[in-house]
Design a protein around this motif. Structure first.
Motif, PDB file in Angstrom:
ATOM      1  N   LEU A 158     -26.844  -7.817 -15.676  1.00  0.00           N
ATOM      2  CA  LEU A 158     -26.266  -8.051 -14.374  1.00  0.00           C
ATOM      3  C   LEU A 158     -27.166  -9.062 -13.705  1.00  0.00           C
ATOM      4  O   LEU A 158     -28.039  -9.022 -13.085  1.00  0.00           O
ATOM      5  CB  LEU A 158     -26.009  -6.748 -13.509  1.00  0.00           C
ATOM      6  CG  LEU A 158     -25.016  -5.779 -14.032  1.00  0.00           C
ATOM      7  CD1 LEU A 158     -25.227  -4.568 -13.057  1.00  0.00           C
ATOM      8  CD2 LEU A 158     -23.733  -6.082 -14.360  1.00  0.00           C
ATOM      9  N   CYS A 159     -26.394 -10.205 -13.600  1.00  0.00           N
ATOM     10  CA  CYS A 159     -27.048 -11.243 -12.843  1.00  0.00           C
ATOM     11  C   CYS A 159     -26.511 -11.734 -11.595  1.00  0.00           C
ATOM     12  O   CYS A 159     -25.292 -11.927 -11.214  1.00  0.00           O
ATOM     13  CB  CYS A 159     -27.061 -12.775 -13.783  1.00  0.00           C
ATOM     14  SG  CYS A 159     -27.902 -14.021 -13.193  1.00  0.00           S
ATOM     15  N   LEU A 160     -27.068 -10.846 -10.409  1.00  0.00           N
ATOM     16  CA  LEU A 160     -26.558 -11.109  -9.053  1.00  0.00           C
ATOM     17  C   LEU A 160     -27.733 -11.698  -8.081  1.00  0.00           C
ATOM     18  O   LEU A 160     -28.598 -11.251  -7.812  1.00  0.00           O
ATOM     19  CB  LEU A 160     -26.805  -9.505  -8.942  1.00  0.00           C
ATOM     20  CG  LEU A 160     -25.906  -8.564  -9.751  1.00  0.00           C
ATOM     21  CD1 LEU A 160     -26.250  -7.113  -9.398  1.00  0.00           C
ATOM     22  CD2 LEU A 160     -24.442  -8.814  -9.777  1.00  0.00           C
ATOM     23  N   PRO A 161     -27.509 -12.916  -7.842  1.00  0.00           N
ATOM     24  CA  PRO A 161     -26.160 -13.516  -8.135  1.00  0.00           C
ATOM     25  C   PRO A 161     -26.162 -14.212  -9.336  1.00  0.00           C
ATOM     26  O   PRO A 161     -27.249 -14.382 -10.063  1.00  0.00           O
ATOM     27  CB  PRO A 161     -25.910 -14.686  -6.912  1.00  0.00           C
ATOM     28  CG  PRO A 161     -27.433 -14.365  -6.162  1.00  0.00           C
ATOM     29  CD  PRO A 161     -27.952 -13.448  -6.636  1.00  0.00           C
ATOM     30  N   ASN A 162     -25.021 -14.817  -9.914  1.00  0.00           N
ATOM     31  CA  ASN A 162     -24.960 -15.218 -11.305  1.00  0.00           C
ATOM     32  C   ASN A 162     -25.382 -16.645 -11.342  1.00  0.00           C
ATOM     33  O   ASN A 162     -24.902 -17.460 -10.648  1.00  0.00           O
ATOM     34  CB  ASN A 162     -23.591 -14.860 -11.781  1.00  0.00           C
ATOM     35  CG  ASN A 162     -23.279 -14.962 -13.381  1.00  0.00           C
ATOM     36  OD1 ASN A 162     -24.292 -15.020 -14.187  1.00  0.00           O
ATOM     37  ND2 ASN A 162     -22.294 -15.292 -13.799  1.00  0.00           N
ATOM     38  N   ASN A 163     -25.942 -16.811 -12.575  1.00  0.00           N
ATOM     39  CA  ASN A 163     -26.460 -18.106 -13.022  1.00  0.00           C
ATOM     40  C   ASN A 163     -25.852 -18.494 -14.366  1.00  0.00           C
ATOM     41  O   ASN A 163     -25.745 -17.357 -15.181  1.00  0.00           O
ATOM     42  CB  ASN A 163     -27.849 -18.351 -13.109  1.00  0.00           C
ATOM     43  CG  ASN A 163     -28.237 -19.878 -13.498  1.00  0.00           C
ATOM     44  OD1 ASN A 163     -27.854 -20.701 -13.517  1.00  0.00           O
ATOM     45  ND2 ASN A 163     -29.444 -19.645 -14.323  1.00  0.00           N
ATOM     46  N   PRO A 164     -24.798 -19.625 -14.367  1.00  0.00           N
ATOM     47  CA  PRO A 164     -24.881 -20.816 -13.676  1.00  0.00           C
ATOM     48  C   PRO A 164     -23.794 -20.971 -12.741  1.00  0.00           C
ATOM     49  O   PRO A 164     -23.372 -22.071 -12.436  1.00  0.00           O
ATOM     50  CB  PRO A 164     -24.672 -21.721 -14.818  1.00  0.00           C
ATOM     51  CG  PRO A 164     -23.758 -21.000 -16.012  1.00  0.00           C
ATOM     52  CD  PRO A 164     -24.170 -19.553 -15.813  1.00  0.00           C
ATOM     53  N   LEU A 165     -23.010 -19.786 -12.319  1.00  0.00           N
ATOM     54  CA  LEU A 165     -21.770 -19.984 -11.677  1.00  0.00           C
ATOM     55  C   LEU A 165     -22.057 -20.068 -10.192  1.00  0.00           C
ATOM     56  O   LEU A 165     -21.439 -20.404  -9.226  1.00  0.00           O
ATOM     57  CB  LEU A 165     -20.566 -19.115 -11.991  1.00  0.00           C
ATOM     58  CG  LEU A 165     -20.048 -19.323 -13.525  1.00  0.00           C
ATOM     59  CD1 LEU A 165     -19.175 -18.486 -13.970  1.00  0.00           C
ATOM     60  CD2 LEU A 165     -19.944 -20.847 -13.887  1.00  0.00           C
ATOM     61  N   GLY A 166     -22.808 -18.750  -9.762  1.00  0.00           N
ATOM     62  CA  GLY A 166     -22.983 -18.860  -8.233  1.00  0.00           C
ATOM     63  C   GLY A 166     -22.624 -17.667  -7.556  1.00  0.00           C
ATOM     64  O   GLY A 166     -22.752 -17.326  -6.524  1.00  0.00           O
ATOM     65  N   GLU A 167     -21.577 -16.772  -7.985  1.00  0.00           N
ATOM     66  CA  GLU A 167     -20.798 -15.678  -7.403  1.00  0.00           C
ATOM     67  C   GLU A 167     -21.844 -14.670  -7.209  1.00  0.00           C
ATOM     68  O   GLU A 167     -22.919 -14.624  -8.328  1.00  0.00           O
ATOM     69  CB  GLU A 167     -19.658 -15.271  -8.228  1.00  0.00           C
ATOM     70  CG  GLU A 167     -19.818 -14.434  -9.478  1.00  0.00           C
ATOM     71  CD  GLU A 167     -20.173 -14.948 -10.619  1.00  0.00           C
ATOM     72  OE1 GLU A 167     -20.212 -14.141 -11.524  1.00  0.00           O
ATOM     73  OE2 GLU A 167     -20.557 -16.229 -10.473  1.00  0.00           O
ATOM     74  N   ALA A 168     -21.599 -13.721  -6.549  1.00  0.00           N
ATOM     75  CA  ALA A 168     -22.349 -12.514  -6.161  1.00  0.00           C
ATOM     76  C   ALA A 168     -21.474 -11.414  -6.156  1.00  0.00           C
ATOM     77  O   ALA A 168     -20.206 -11.524  -5.638  1.00  0.00           O
ATOM     78  CB  ALA A 168     -23.302 -12.634  -5.204  1.00  0.00           C
ATOM     79  N   ILE A 169     -21.762 -10.175  -6.099  1.00  0.00           N
ATOM     80  CA  ILE A 169     -21.115  -8.947  -6.083  1.00  0.00           C
ATOM     81  C   ILE A 169     -21.496  -8.053  -4.818  1.00  0.00           C
ATOM     82  O   ILE A 169     -22.831  -7.933  -4.855  1.00  0.00           O
ATOM     83  CB  ILE A 169     -20.993  -7.878  -7.414  1.00  0.00           C
ATOM     84  CG1 ILE A 169     -20.557  -8.970  -8.521  1.00  0.00           C
ATOM     85  CG2 ILE A 169     -20.088  -6.796  -7.167  1.00  0.00           C
ATOM     86  CD1 ILE A 169     -20.744  -8.249  -9.861  1.00  0.00           C
ATOM     87  N   ASP A 170     -20.559  -7.149  -4.151  1.00  0.00           N
ATOM     88  CA  ASP A 170     -21.276  -6.512  -3.047  1.00  0.00           C
ATOM     89  C   ASP A 170     -22.105  -5.430  -3.714  1.00  0.00           C
ATOM     90  O   ASP A 170     -21.639  -4.905  -4.672  1.00  0.00           O
ATOM     91  CB  ASP A 170     -20.109  -5.949  -2.383  1.00  0.00           C
ATOM     92  CG  ASP A 170     -19.406  -6.820  -1.311  1.00  0.00           C
ATOM     93  OD1 ASP A 170     -19.908  -8.010  -1.108  1.00  0.00           O
ATOM     94  OD2 ASP A 170     -18.562  -6.466  -0.551  1.00  0.00           O
ATOM     95  N   THR A 171     -23.346  -4.900  -2.984  1.00  0.00           N
ATOM     96  CA  THR A 171     -23.996  -3.972  -3.494  1.00  0.00           C
ATOM     97  C   THR A 171     -23.434  -2.625  -3.945  1.00  0.00           C
ATOM     98  O   THR A 171     -23.581  -1.933  -4.800  1.00  0.00           O
ATOM     99  CB  THR A 171     -25.267  -3.866  -2.493  1.00  0.00           C
ATOM    100  OG1 THR A 171     -26.045  -5.010  -2.380  1.00  0.00           O
ATOM    101  CG2 THR A 171     -26.359  -2.737  -3.351  1.00  0.00           C
ATOM    102  N   LYS A 172     -22.405  -2.284  -2.829  1.00  0.00           N
ATOM    103  CA  LYS A 172     -21.792  -1.064  -2.954  1.00  0.00           C
ATOM    104  C   LYS A 172     -20.815  -0.937  -4.242  1.00  0.00           C
ATOM    105  O   LYS A 172     -21.035   0.147  -4.936  1.00  0.00           O
ATOM    106  CB  LYS A 172     -20.897  -0.764  -1.660  1.00  0.00           C
ATOM    107  CG  LYS A 172     -19.829  -1.750  -1.482  1.00  0.00           C
ATOM    108  CD  LYS A 172     -18.893  -1.225  -0.275  1.00  0.00           C
ATOM    109  CE  LYS A 172     -17.946  -2.306   0.091  1.00  0.00           C
ATOM    110  NZ  LYS A 172     -16.914  -2.487  -1.190  1.00  0.00           N
ATOM    111  N   ASP A 173     -20.294  -2.079  -4.591  1.00  0.00           N
ATOM    112  CA  ASP A 173     -19.480  -2.076  -6.072  1.00  0.00           C
ATOM    113  C   ASP A 173     -20.599  -2.027  -7.249  1.00  0.00           C
ATOM    114  O   ASP A 173     -20.158  -1.405  -8.018  1.00  0.00           O
ATOM    115  CB  ASP A 173     -18.599  -3.168  -5.893  1.00  0.00           C
ATOM    116  CG  ASP A 173     -17.652  -3.457  -5.022  1.00  0.00           C
ATOM    117  OD1 ASP A 173     -17.158  -2.301  -4.445  1.00  0.00           O
ATOM    118  OD2 ASP A 173     -17.335  -4.404  -4.296  1.00  0.00           O
TER     119      ASP A 173
END
Length: 368
Positions: A158-173
């Motif tokens: 799990l790349c949090l936030p993700n490289n190379p796109l830049g998105e992130a996910i809420d920690t609770k999820d």
């Protein structure tokens, strides 16, 4: 000569083009080159770190303290974990390698997003592991879970936030997802850009102590290469339960980082004000890229990092755009190899970004 057969399917990682190559191939004056392809901190290293390295340069003939006591102690205090929960690597990607080789062999399964850090797949294939990817380019945890239930996995990245796109996910999820993962699966949470995500949105912040306490099968990875501006020094760290760390140590060669690298990382942790200022400027400048993309009718991926991914749509080809920028000394990352008609641009300084917008205007006009 015969080599390990698993290497036949391993591709070589392609790093961002160096300034020297642009100067050599296109005759651009070095002072005019703007490198925005490798997500380095454009504001450079903390002056306090530079001064410390100059002071200690005379000691470069001496092997480093292989216990790395002082750096571990600093990280221990920062994250409120025991030093036995920490391993230091030559960049966090070395610890990625340790994780894969500790857990995987031929026939093992590794689960990851379709578009994410390329070294996950490369290290996996080195062990002969089966690579399982989502159909979605970004991290879709529902799809991750469906694939996990169908195939299982020895390692999940799990790349949090993700490289190379830049998105992130809420920690609770993220935590809800991890509750459904078997304790025998090693989950690698790559937090290379966590300093940026946590600054922009507390809901995206991964707290290492909290993560490894709730989920003992997880390891958190951090790096000094991005926000701390030590990409050239190559130092990262992993935080996990003592048993995981003890196992990873069996794969670590002695003196895997340098005397000066240790000193730089220790000093960098003392100057959090410098890091915070760099991150604040990063997101101020990112707003300019978002407005620029909107003005051109381009979609962009909301980013929680120090870069932005801009999609070229159906009017332009990202490879051509990146090449034209390269020829005049502006280095960005073409994402064609990731199946995206998009360019990834590291957020530079105000002056650098102003020039990028001007030159990009000219390039797009020529490519119409």
């Amino acid at each position: 000569m015969k080599f390990n057969e698993v290497l036949e399917n391993v591709t070589t990682y392609e790093a961002g083009k160096p300034i020297e190559l642009v100067v050599r191939e296109y005759g651009v004056d070095p002072k005019d080159v703007i490198k925005l392809a490798s997500n380095e901190n454009p504001y450079g290293t903390s002056p306090k770190v530079t001064a410390k390295i100059q002071e200690l340069a005379k000691n470069m003939f001496v092997y480093p303290d292989d216990s790395m006591f002082e750096l571990k102690d600093s990280l221990s205090n920062k994250f409120d974990v025991d030093p036995s929960n920490i391993i230091i690597g030559s960049g966090s990607d070395q610890i990625l390698e340790f994780c894969v080789h500790a857990k995987c062999e031929k026939g093992s399964k590794i689960l990851m997003a379709k578009t994410t850090f390329a070294m996950y797949e490369i290290y996996g294939k080195q062990t002969g592991s089966q690579i399982i990817k989502t159909e979605s380019h970004t991290h879709d945890l529902a799809e991750f879970l469906a694939l996990y239930k169908e195939h299982g996995a020895d390692v999940i990245f799990l790349c949090l936030p993700n490289n190379p796109l830049g998105e992130a996910i809420d920690t609770k999820d993220v935590y809800e997802f991890l509750k459904q993962i078997d304790s025998e699966t090693l989950v690698v949470v790559d937090g290379a850009y966590q300093e940026y995500a946590a600054f922009k949105d507390e809901n995206k912040k991964i707290v290492p102590k909290d993560l490894i306490t709730k989920f003992p099968n997880c390891i958190y990875l951090g790096t000094f290469s991005k926000a701390y501006a030590l990409g050239g020094m190559r130092v990262g760290y992993g935080i996990a339960g003592a048993d995981i760390i003890k196992t990873l140590y069996k794969l670590r060669a002695p003196f895997n980082i340098t005397t000066l690298t240790l000193a730089a990382a220790i000093e960098a942790l003392k100057d959090e004000e410098f890091v915070t200022n760099c991150i604040a400027k990063n997101f101020e400048e990112m707003k300019r890229y978002e407005e620029y993309a909107k003005s051109k009718g381009f979609e962009y991926i909301p980013s929680y990092t120090n870069f932005i991914t801009i999609k070229m749509g159906d009017k332009f080809v990202s490879k051509e755009v990146a090449q034209k920028l390269l020829e005049v000394g502006i280095i960005v990352r073409d994402l064609t190899g990731y199946g995206q008609n998009a360019i990834r641009i590291t957020i530079g300084t105000n002056e650098q970004n102003t020039k990028v917008f001007s030159v990009l205007d000219e390039v797009l006009e020529k490519l119409k």
